[in-house]
Design an enzyme around this catalytic site. Structure first.
Site, PDB file in Angstrom:
ATOM      1  N   GLY A  67      47.283  70.646  43.766  1.00 18.57           N
ATOM      2  CA  GLY A  67      47.131  71.214  42.434  1.00 18.57           C
ATOM      3  C   GLY A  67      45.725  71.707  42.165  1.00 18.57           C
ATOM      4  O   GLY A  67      45.491  72.907  41.979  1.00 18.57           O
ATOM      5  N   GLY A 123      44.985  63.163  45.183  1.00 21.35           N
ATOM      6  CA  GLY A 123      45.991  62.432  44.422  1.00 21.35           C
ATOM      7  C   GLY A 123      46.838  61.510  45.269  1.00 21.35           C
ATOM      8  O   GLY A 123      47.447  60.577  44.761  1.00 21.35           O
ATOM      9  N   GLU A 124      46.902  61.763  46.577  1.00 17.06           N
ATOM     10  CA  GLU A 124      47.827  60.998  47.405  1.00 17.06           C
ATOM     11  C   GLU A 124      47.163  60.153  48.473  1.00 17.06           C
ATOM     12  O   GLU A 124      47.689  59.111  48.866  1.00 17.06           O
ATOM     13  CB  GLU A 124      48.848  61.973  48.034  1.00 17.06           C
ATOM     14  CG  GLU A 124      49.761  62.545  46.972  1.00 17.06           C
ATOM     15  CD  GLU A 124      50.615  63.691  47.460  1.00 17.06           C
ATOM     16  OE1 GLU A 124      51.796  63.473  47.705  1.00 17.06           O
ATOM     17  OE2 GLU A 124      50.094  64.814  47.576  1.00 17.06           O
ATOM     18  N   GLY A 139      48.438  63.021  34.132  1.00 21.61           N
ATOM     19  CA  GLY A 139      47.693  61.794  33.878  1.00 21.61           C
ATOM     20  C   GLY A 139      46.479  61.675  34.776  1.00 21.61           C
ATOM     21  O   GLY A 139      45.752  60.684  34.730  1.00 21.61           O
ATOM     22  N   THR A 140      46.240  62.722  35.565  1.00 13.32           N
ATOM     23  CA  THR A 140      45.192  62.672  36.590  1.00 13.32           C
ATOM     24  C   THR A 140      43.820  63.065  36.086  1.00 13.32           C
ATOM     25  O   THR A 140      42.820  62.747  36.710  1.00 13.32           O
ATOM     26  CB  THR A 140      45.543  63.668  37.710  1.00 13.32           C
ATOM     27  OG1 THR A 140      45.641  64.968  37.104  1.00 13.32           O
ATOM     28  CG2 THR A 140      46.861  63.317  38.358  1.00 13.32           C
ATOM     29  N   GLN A 193      41.917  58.191  40.549  1.00 13.95           N
ATOM     30  CA  GLN A 193      43.019  58.632  41.403  1.00 13.95           C
ATOM     31  C   GLN A 193      43.063  57.814  42.680  1.00 13.95           C
ATOM     32  O   GLN A 193      44.128  57.394  43.128  1.00 13.95           O
ATOM     33  CB  GLN A 193      42.814  60.102  41.788  1.00 13.95           C
ATOM     34  CG  GLN A 193      43.173  61.066  40.701  1.00 13.95           C
ATOM     35  CD  GLN A 193      44.657  61.337  40.754  1.00 13.95           C
ATOM     36  OE1 GLN A 193      45.463  60.502  40.365  1.00 13.95           O
ATOM     37  NE2 GLN A 193      45.023  62.482  41.253  1.00 13.95           N
ATOM     38  N   LYS A 208      39.695  69.448  48.481  1.00 12.28           N
ATOM     39  CA  LYS A 208      40.830  69.076  49.330  1.00 12.28           C
ATOM     40  C   LYS A 208      41.962  68.401  48.555  1.00 12.28           C
ATOM     41  O   LYS A 208      43.098  68.375  49.021  1.00 12.28           O
ATOM     42  CB  LYS A 208      40.366  68.146  50.448  1.00 12.28           C
ATOM     43  CG  LYS A 208      39.700  68.860  51.624  1.00 12.28           C
ATOM     44  CD  LYS A 208      39.424  67.901  52.755  1.00 12.28           C
ATOM     45  CE  LYS A 208      38.893  68.630  53.980  1.00 12.28           C
ATOM     46  NZ  LYS A 208      38.490  67.669  55.038  1.00 12.28           N
ATOM     47  N   PHE A 252      54.179  61.069  40.129  1.00 16.88           N
ATOM     48  CA  PHE A 252      54.154  60.627  41.536  1.00 16.88           C
ATOM     49  C   PHE A 252      55.158  61.373  42.405  1.00 16.88           C
ATOM     50  O   PHE A 252      55.587  60.856  43.437  1.00 16.88           O
ATOM     51  CB  PHE A 252      54.362  59.110  41.618  1.00 16.88           C
ATOM     52  CG  PHE A 252      53.463  58.340  40.695  1.00 16.88           C
ATOM     53  CD1 PHE A 252      52.089  58.356  40.893  1.00 16.88           C
ATOM     54  CD2 PHE A 252      53.974  57.638  39.617  1.00 16.88           C
ATOM     55  CE1 PHE A 252      51.242  57.672  40.026  1.00 16.88           C
ATOM     56  CE2 PHE A 252      53.133  56.956  38.745  1.00 16.88           C
ATOM     57  CZ  PHE A 252      51.768  56.969  38.950  1.00 16.88           C
TER      58      PHE A 252
HETATM   59 MO1  MOS Z   1      53.574  64.654  45.078  1.00 23.00          MO
HETATM   60  S1  MOS Z   1      54.825  63.259  45.919  1.00 23.00           S
HETATM   61  O1  MOS Z   1      53.586  65.834  46.273  1.00 23.00           O
HETATM   62  O2  MOS Z   1      54.306  65.189  43.685  1.00 23.00           O
END
Ligand code: MOS
Length: 759
Positions: free
Chosen positions: A556, A711-712, A514-515, A646, A708, A287
């Site tokens: 990533g 993950g966030e 873990g993604t 995710q 795009k 994270f």
């Molecule tokens: Mo994420 S908070 O950009 O590793």
């Protein structure tokens, strides 16, 4: 990590690249929820399939390493066995500011199994000024006697067993010359200043005359919103083993980017870059906390060097609360000025947060206000104050998550004041171009997220009146919020070998935290090579594979996929022209640095719409989220199964942010009162309701992979959607997170007295 490099692809896509993003993405729509019920009561979304040369991309796949993980065969950094392994245990400071007066190493060295006590007087010297994103003084461990916060490393005790190391570290007597400290943050702190951390940290924007537009506005919202210290709490603690082997420093670490960590480690120890190798094959959550090199690795490398044997250091859960970053508390003042019909004349977002005395990390909470809404006058401002606390750092959707709580709460207050439906208000303020930059969006499909989300959630017939729906002891309400997150691309390199047996080996220093990144990249490679998935083997997380971006900034997969796609094109070209030598493989490499550097001139974001339904008992203070739904525009989706994981993972973290998470700092000691998983509350299964996550078509060829990153964005907007739903349920605005029991109770008393206010 949050830096964004975006622009139109400079080269046309070749036949060798993966299926065109526009066709691929057009096939993706929000899928129907299947009846299958997964863990924690969440419903799953049926997989969608998209066009692709071998059809791997767009098809749901379980993680390739899933079996290894659930059977324990997958080894994490704290588990890999070594002969002659020694164990390091950190001793950390108990005072918030001052100097080390003495370290009582002698008696500890006499304890059973103890091999060494490293501290500022005897530890190897490190090169100053090293850091992935500029000089990072948090890396200067055991270098001087200064103590900048509670929990700062003051010694490493190394012993034959972890138990001996721990006992000795706990027996170590360290004395300090204490100095007065300041750990109390507020938006009125006199030390607040414009960020001095270089151009990237200075982000203030100003367009139009904000005061004039506010004065001329029929409706004004002017409120302060606060968020507390929040911690990553990844399941796997930071761990590393370091050892010297054949003249190389060989490291197994838990991080988000093995190549970048290896580069910094080499510099820090005055080593040649080729003399350091870092691997991190399995990472149990991060994270953001594992994006930069962290102290555990530095002290492990020191001890391995001093003792000339393998040394492992694992941080304790409590140490994670002071040594690997966290999201700083924020206080944000939002001023909105609108016409009676809801069109924004003024949007002013004034964000403040804190950093440590060691490094200036700036939480860029005003970011969403530069992206999401059009306004005649727009001003964003970010200020920071240095306190005697641990150094904050990137945490999932840095800036975007706390910033969206403020702006999306304020927009809900504006909807209330103008009598508009919250979605209608947002539609009225949809920008044509980047509101602060004036640059075009590479793609912007926020409106389809609102429409599709509203339809699926059942928003349309919502009664806007607050505090009117009762079910026994519960007041019920619904709320929504918009979400946005930058969708950048960063340079990466990859190689692919066509093996003699007809299979392919991809090598890229990507990280799977873990993604499901390993699986997604295998799908990408299979399609790019037009070969069945089972013929592709993707090796990741080894710094020897060359430069690759971190698993961070939601960049990533997009960055790595582009490098793999380019390498696949190069390999196919090579194989077409070169006769493969029997029994030998053919390898092609690609590096996207030039391609990425040529990109510019557009703004690129993922978008989303978050919906929540809550039940509130104002007599007990309980808030229960009954259901959540998120609809996102995230470009091309590689693996619908793990993409959904995710997204709902982010949404659960947002729920946790809304209701539970709060690091509480003790003014007297300067340390955290609740720096462990007993005191720091994280949403558990019982807190998590039915959650649906889906996506709309979002063709975007700016990065030729069309990806795009997602993950966030799942966490963005959730806290506002929940706070807005709590308002809808009770008529009370919660402008301070988390929405704790005591805050709801105080509000309940106010309701009984017919009052309203902020809690
Ligand atoms: Mo994420 S908070 O950009 O590793």
């Amino acid at each position: 990590m949050t830096a964004q490099t975006v622009s139109a692809p400079s080269t046309p896509m070749t036949a060798q690249t993966v299926s065109t993003p526009s066709t691929a993405v057009a096939a993706q729509t929000v899928s129907t929820p299947s009846t299958a019920v997964a863990a924690a009561g969440t419903t799953t979304t049926a997989p969608t399939r998209t066009a692709g040369s071998s059809g791997a991309v767009g098809t749901s796949r379980t993680r390739l390493e899933g079996r290894a993980k659930v059977t324990g065969a997958a080894r994490y950094a704290g588990e890999v066995p070594f002969a002659e392994l020694a164990y390091g245990w950190l001793a950390t400071s108990t005072v918030a500011r001052g100097r080390i007066r003495s370290i009582g190493a002698e008696p500890v060295l006499a304890m059973p199994g103890v091999l060494a006590v490293l501290h500022h007087e005897n530890a190897p010297r490190l090169k100053p000024g090293v850091g992935m994103m500029g000089p990072d003084a948090t890396l200067q461990i055991l270098q001087d006697d200064r103590v900048p916060h509670v929990g700062w490393p003051v010694a490493l005790v190394v012993a034959e067993t972890p138990e001996q190391a721990r006992a000795a570290a706990e027996a170590l007597v360290v004395t300090y010359d204490e100095e007065p400290h300041d750990v109390v943050f507020s938006s009125g702190h006199p030390g607040l200043h414009a960020p001095d951390g270089g151009p990237r940290a200075r982000t203030d924007t100003e367009k139009g005359d904000i005061e004039a537009e506010l004065a001329a506005s029929a409706v004004v919202v002017d409120e302060e919103y606060t968020t507390p210290e929040e911690y990553h709490t990844a399941m796997e603690p930071h761990a590393a083993v370091a050892r010297w082997e054949d003249g190389r420093l060989e490291v197994i670490d838990s991080n988000q980017g093995s190549h970048a960590v290896a580069q910094d480690l080499a510099k820090l120890f005055f080593l040649d870059a080729t003399s350091v190798r870092v691997r991190s094959e399995h990472v149990g959550g991060a994270f953001g906390s594992k994006g930069l090199m962290r102290p555990h690795l530095i002290v492990a490398a020191m001890a391995a060097t001093v003792l000339d044997r393998p040394v492992r250091v694992v941080l304790t859960r409590r140490q994670l609360f002071s040594l690997v970053g966290f999201r700083p508390a924020t206080a944000q003042r939002i001023r909105l000025g609108a016409e009676p019909g809801g069109r924004l004349r003024a949007l002013d977002h004034d964000a403040t947060s804190f950093s440590s005395t060691i490094n200036e990390y700036v939480e860029q909470s005003a970011q969403p206000s530069r992206v999401v809404y059009a306004a005649d006058a727009l001003r964003t401002r970010t200020r920071v104050v240095r306190l005697d606390v641990p150094t904050p750092s990137f945490m999932r959707a840095p800036g975007w998550a706390p910033g969206s709580f403020a702006i999306e709460s304020a927009m809900d207050e504006l909807a209330e004041k103008t009598g508009l439906d919250p979605i209608a208000l947002r539609l009225r303020n949809e920008p044509e171009v980047g509101p602060a930059s004036g640059l075009p969006f590479s793609s912007r499909n926020l409106i389809p997220c609102f429409e599709e989300g509203a339809r699926r959630f059942g928003w349309t017939d919502r009664d806007p009146r607050p505090g009117t729906r009762r079910e026994g002891r519960w007041l019920l309400g619904t709320g929504m919020a918009a979400a946005a997150h930058s969708a950048g691309t960063a340079p990466s390199s990859a190689s692919i070998t066509a093996e003699a047996d007809g299979t392919f080996t991809v090598r890229i220093a990507a990280a799977d935290i873990g993604t499901g990144a390993r699986t997604a990249l295998t799908q990408i490679a299979a399609d790019a090579l037009e070969t069945p998935l089972k013929t592709v083997r993707v090796k990741i997380a080894d710094s020897d594979f060359g430069p690759a971006f971190l698993a961070g900034g939601s960049m990533g997969t997009a960055s790595w996929a582009w490098a793999i796609t380019e390498a696949a094109a190069a390999l196919r070209e090579k194989l077409a022209h070169v006769d493969q030598i029997p029994g030998e493989g053919t390898t092609a490499r690609a590096d996207t640095t030039e391609l990425v550097m040529a990109m510019r001139g557009q703004e690129r974001y993922a978008f989303g719409a978050q919906f929540a339904e809550v039940a509130v008992d104002v007599a007990s203070g309980e808030v229960r989220v009954r259901r959540m739904l998120g609809t996102f525009a995230v470009g091309r989706v590689v693996n619908p199964l793990t993409a959904r994981s995710q997204l709902i993972g982010g949404m659960i973290m947002g729920l946790s942010m809304a209701l539970h998470e709060e690091g509480i700092r003790d003014i007297a000691s300067g340390g955290l009162v609740n720096g462990d998983l007993a005191g720091y509350h994280v949403a558990s299964n019982a807190d998590v309701p039915v959650i649906e996550a889906g996506w709309v078509g979002d063709p975007d060829t700016y990065n030729p992979t069309g990806i795009k990153g997602l993950g966030e964005i799942g966490i963005v907007g959730v806290a506002a959607a929940i706070a807005n739903a709590v308002w809808h349920a009770t008529g009370i605005r919660h402008r301070n997170l988390p929405i704790r029991l005591d805050r709801v109770l105080t509000a309940g008393t106010a309701i009984e007295n017919g009052g309203a206010g902020t809690y």
